[in-house]
Design a protein around this motif. Structure first.
Motif, PDB file in Angstrom:
ATOM      1  N   PHE A  94      -6.371   7.274   5.098  1.00 46.29           N
ATOM      2  CA  PHE A  94      -6.992   8.111   4.087  1.00 46.29           C
ATOM      3  C   PHE A  94      -6.231   7.966   2.761  1.00 46.29           C
ATOM      4  O   PHE A  94      -5.095   7.507   2.731  1.00 46.29           O
ATOM      5  CB  PHE A  94      -6.961   9.584   4.510  1.00 46.29           C
ATOM      6  N   GLY A  95      -6.861   8.409   1.700  1.00 52.11           N
ATOM      7  CA  GLY A  95      -6.166   8.341   0.420  1.00 52.11           C
ATOM      8  C   GLY A  95      -7.046   8.777  -0.719  1.00 52.11           C
ATOM      9  O   GLY A  95      -8.250   9.005  -0.550  1.00 52.11           O
ATOM     10  N   PRO A  96      -6.460   8.894  -1.910  1.00 55.55           N
ATOM     11  CA  PRO A  96      -7.227   9.328  -3.074  1.00 55.55           C
ATOM     12  C   PRO A  96      -8.067   8.194  -3.647  1.00 55.55           C
ATOM     13  O   PRO A  96      -7.685   7.021  -3.565  1.00 55.55           O
ATOM     14  CB  PRO A  96      -6.131   9.746  -4.064  1.00 55.55           C
ATOM     15  N   VAL A  97      -9.182   8.557  -4.219  1.00 59.74           N
ATOM     16  CA  VAL A  97     -10.060   7.592  -4.885  1.00 59.74           C
ATOM     17  C   VAL A  97     -10.447   8.165  -6.243  1.00 59.74           C
ATOM     18  O   VAL A  97     -10.240   9.354  -6.511  1.00 59.74           O
ATOM     19  CB  VAL A  97     -11.321   7.293  -4.045  1.00 59.74           C
ATOM     20  N   TRP A  98     -11.021   7.337  -7.070  1.00 58.38           N
ATOM     21  CA  TRP A  98     -11.328   7.762  -8.437  1.00 58.38           C
ATOM     22  C   TRP A  98     -12.732   7.325  -8.824  1.00 58.38           C
ATOM     23  O   TRP A  98     -13.133   6.195  -8.555  1.00 58.38           O
ATOM     24  CB  TRP A  98     -10.323   7.162  -9.424  1.00 58.38           C
TER      25      TRP A  98
END
Length: 548
Positions: free
Chosen positions: A168-172
C-alpha cells in the motif's frame, strides 16, 4: 459558478463516495474551491480540516492506519486528502514520504493552475510550479491527472487501485482549476469497481521455500510491517507453531505476533543479542520487510544461513541481503506454505532459545541506570484502556517504544518509516476521526512544535486524543547522538513555550505531570472525552547502542 449546477468538483466527490470513502481530509485554497463547494453539497462525506497541510497529510495517514487495524479482512481503506496548488500541495510531501515508507494508503488530490497555463512557459499564475507532478513522482507510488471532467472517474479509480495494491502507499491526483469548475454533463457516479491487484506467489518458489524450512533445524522468522498491513497475523501464528520457529518483529511489524507467546522474541532489534539470534538461523524467513536500516540493526546483520524473503515491493527483494526472494502478498504466501509444511512436534527447544534471548536482553538493560525510562514507558502502557492506539513522534520515549512496547491490545504507530518530526498529534487526530478513540499521541517538545496548531483542529472537531509531551528542552535524541559522537551537542537546545498554558489557551485541558503521577494523570486524561494534554518535564536516555 452556479451553486445549482453540477461541476467537475462534484464528479470528484461522487466518485470518491462510490469508491467507498466516507471521510475526506481537506484544506481549501483558491484553485481548489470547486472541490470544497462540492464537499459542501455532499452531506454523506465528512470533511475534516487541519491548520497546516503537512499535518493534514499526517492525519490522513493516521486515519488510514486506524482503519487498517480495525478491518484487516475487509477492503483496503484508502483515505482521501484534498489540498490546493503549489505551496499547499508541496507542504504535504514530508508526510507523504512517511506514508510511502510505512505503506499507508492515502489518496492525495490537488488542484492545478488552469489548463491554459500547463505544458509551456511561465504564465504567472498564483501558486504556479514549473512541474507540480514532478515534485511528487519521487515520493508517492503513482501520479495521475484528469484534464477534463470525463477523465476524473477513471483517474480516481486508477489512483485508488494503486494505493490499495500491496505494498500500500500514497498516490497523487492532479486536476486543474477550470476542470473542477467546468459543468458536468455525464451521468452521476454511483458505483465504481476498484480492483487492486493481488500478488500471488509462484508455486515453484513456494515449494523451494517449503523445502528449506522443512529441512531447517533452527528456522527463525522476522515479521515486518507487511504482515501487519496485510492482516496476516493469524497465518503467521499458524506457521510459527507449525515450524516451532521463533518470531521477532520489526518496529513496523509490532503487533503482528503475540508479544507474550512462548515463541515471541519480541522486537529488540537495536540489541546485539537479537541481531545474533537472527543471524544464527539456518533459515531466516523475512516476511514483509526490506531488511532496511532499522530492521537490520543498522546494516550490521549478517545472516549465516539461507534467507527467504517474501515482499510485495519487488524493489526490496534482495536489495540488502541475497536469498530466495518471493514477490508476493505475505498472507497468500503464508497460506501456500502452510499447505506444504509438515507440523513439528514441540520439544521446547525453540521456546528455551527465545527465553534465553529475552533473559540476555533483560540482563543487559538491568545493568544500565535506566529505571526512570523503563518506569515511564511501563506507566504509559498501563494507563491505556484496552484497544487504545498510540501514535509516536521521533522522541526518545518513542525509540524505547519501538523495542519495548507491547502492542497486543494497544496498537502502536510511529514515524519510523521516514523518520520525520511532527507525526504524533496529527496522526492521532486522524485515528480519532476513524472512531479509534481514545487515542494517545506522544511527542517530545521539539516535535510538539511542528503540530501545536492542530490543537485548534482537535477542539474544532472535538477529537478524543490525549497528547503526552515529554519536555526535555531540546531535540533529545539528537543531543544524545551528537554527544556520543563528538563529546558535545550543537543546535539541539530549544526555547519552548509553557505547553500547559498554551494548551489551555486553545481551550484544551492540560496537566503538568511528573514521573510519580504520570500514570494517574494519563488515566484521568484518557477517560475524559475530547482533547487533552499531559506535559512531563523529564530528560530520558536511550539504552546503550550495542549495535556499534
Amino acid at each position: 459558478m452556479s451553486g445549482a449546477g453540477r461541476i467537475g468538483g462534484d464528479v470528484v466527490v461522487r466518485t470518491l463516495r462510490a469508491l467507498g470513502a466516507d471521510t475526506v481530509f481537506g484544506l481549501p485554497g483558491q484553485h481548489a474551491l470547486g472541490l470544497f463547494e462540492a464537499l459542501r453539497r455532499a452531506p454523506d462525506l465528512r470533511l475534516v480540516s487541519a491548520r497546516v497541510e503537512n499535518n493534514l497529510a499526517f492525519a490522513a495517514d493516521g486515519h488510514a492506519r486506524a482503519r487498517l487495524d480495525a478491518a484487516p479482512d475487509g477492503p483496503v481503506p484508502v483515505t482521501p486528502m484534498i489540498v490546493s496548488t503549489g505551496p499547499g500541495a508541496l507542504l504535504t510531501l514530508a508526510a507523504l514520504q512517511e506514508s510511502r515508507a510505512a505503506s499507508v494508503p492515502v489518496l492525495g488530490i490537488s488542484s492545478q493552475i488552469p489548463l491554459a497555463g500547463l505544458g509551456g512557459g511561465r504564465h504567472g499564475y498564483l501558486h504556479e510550479l514549473p512541474d507540480q507532478q514532478a515534485a511528487f513522482e519521487g515520493v508517492v507510488k503513482s501520479v495521475h491527472t484528469a484534464r477534463s471532467v470525463s477523465q476524473i472517474p477513471a483517474a480516481l479509480r486508477a489512483a485508488w487501485e494503486s494505493a490499495a495494491t500491496a505494498p500500500f502507499g500514497p498516490v497523487w491526483v492532479e486536476i486543474s482549476q477550470d476542470v473542477l469548475l467546468a459543468p458536468a454533463t455525464a451521468p452521476d457516479i454511483t458505483s465504481v469497481a476498484a480492483a487492486p491487484a493481488v500478488w500471488e506467489p509462484l508455486a515453484e518458489q513456494v515449494s523451494t521455500a517449503a523445502d528449506l524450512l522443512s529441512a531447517a533445524e533452527n528456522p527463525v522468522v522476522l515479521a515486518g510491517g507487511g504482515v501487519r498491513r496485510g492482516g496476516a497475523g493469524a497465518e503467521l501464528l499458524a506457521l510459527a507453531e507449525t515450524l516451532r520457529a521463533p518470531v521477532l518483529t520489526t518496529f513496523g511489524g509490532k503487533g503482528a505476533f503475540p508479544w507474550e507467546h512462548p515463541l515471541s522474541g519480541q522486537s529488540w532489534l537495536e540489541d546485539t543479542h537479537s541481531r545474533e539470534f537472527l543471524a544464527g538461523a539456518d533459515v531466516l524467513l523475512v516476511l514483509g520487510s526490506g531488511l532496511g536500516e532499522l530492521s537490520s540493526t543498522y546494516h550490521t546483520l549478517r545472516p549465516r544461513g539461507h534467507v527467504v524473503q517474501v515482499e510485495a515491493d519487488a524493489g526490496k527483494l534482495g536489495s540488502n541481503h541475497p536469498g530466495l526472494g518471493i514477490h508476493a502478498d505475505v498472507r497468500q504466501t503464508l497460506r501456500a506454505l502452510l499447505d506444504l509444511l509438515p507440523r513439528r512436534d514441540p520439544d521446547g527447544g525453540a521456546e528455551r532459545a527465545v527465553a534465553g534471548l529475552l533473559a540476555s536482553i533483560r540482563e543487559r538493560l538491568d545493568a544500565q541506570p535506566l529505571e526512570v525510562e523503563q518506569r515511564v514507558l511501563r506507566d504509559v502502557r498501563a494507563a491505556l484502556p484496552p484497544g487504545t492506539p498510540s501514535f509516536w513522534d521521533m522522541t526518545i520515549l518513542g525509540y524505547w517504544a519501538w523495542s519495548a512496547w507491547n502492542a497486543d491490545g494497544a496498537p502502536m504507530h510511529s514515524a519510523q518509516g521516514a523518520g520525520g518530526l511532527g507525526f504524533g498529534l496529527p496522526a492521532a487526530l486522524g485515528a480519532a476521526v476513524a472512531g479509534a478513540g481514545p487515542v494517545l499521541a506522544v511527542s517530545g517538545d521539539g516535535g510538539a512544535m511542528y503540530g501545536i496548531a492542530e490543537l485548534a483542529s482537535a477542539v474544532q472537531h472535538q477529537l478524543d486524543v490525549t497528547w503526552l509531551i515529554i519536555d526535555d528542552g531540546g531535540y533529545g535524541i539528537l543531543r544524545e547522538y551528537s554527544t556520543g559522537a563528538f563529546g558535545q551537542a550543537h543546535a539541539t537546545e530549544l526555547v519552548r513555550p509553557d505547553f500547559v498554558a498554551l494548551a489551555r489557551s486553545f481551550g484544551v485541558p492540560a496537566t503538568l505531570s511528573d514521573v510519580e503521577s504520570l500514570r494517574a494523570d494519563l488515566v484521568e486524561s484518557l477517560s475524559t472525552r475530547g482533547p487533552s494534554v499531559v506535559v512531563l518535564p523529564a530528560t530520558l536516555r536511550m539504552f546503550e547502542p550495542t549495535h556499534l
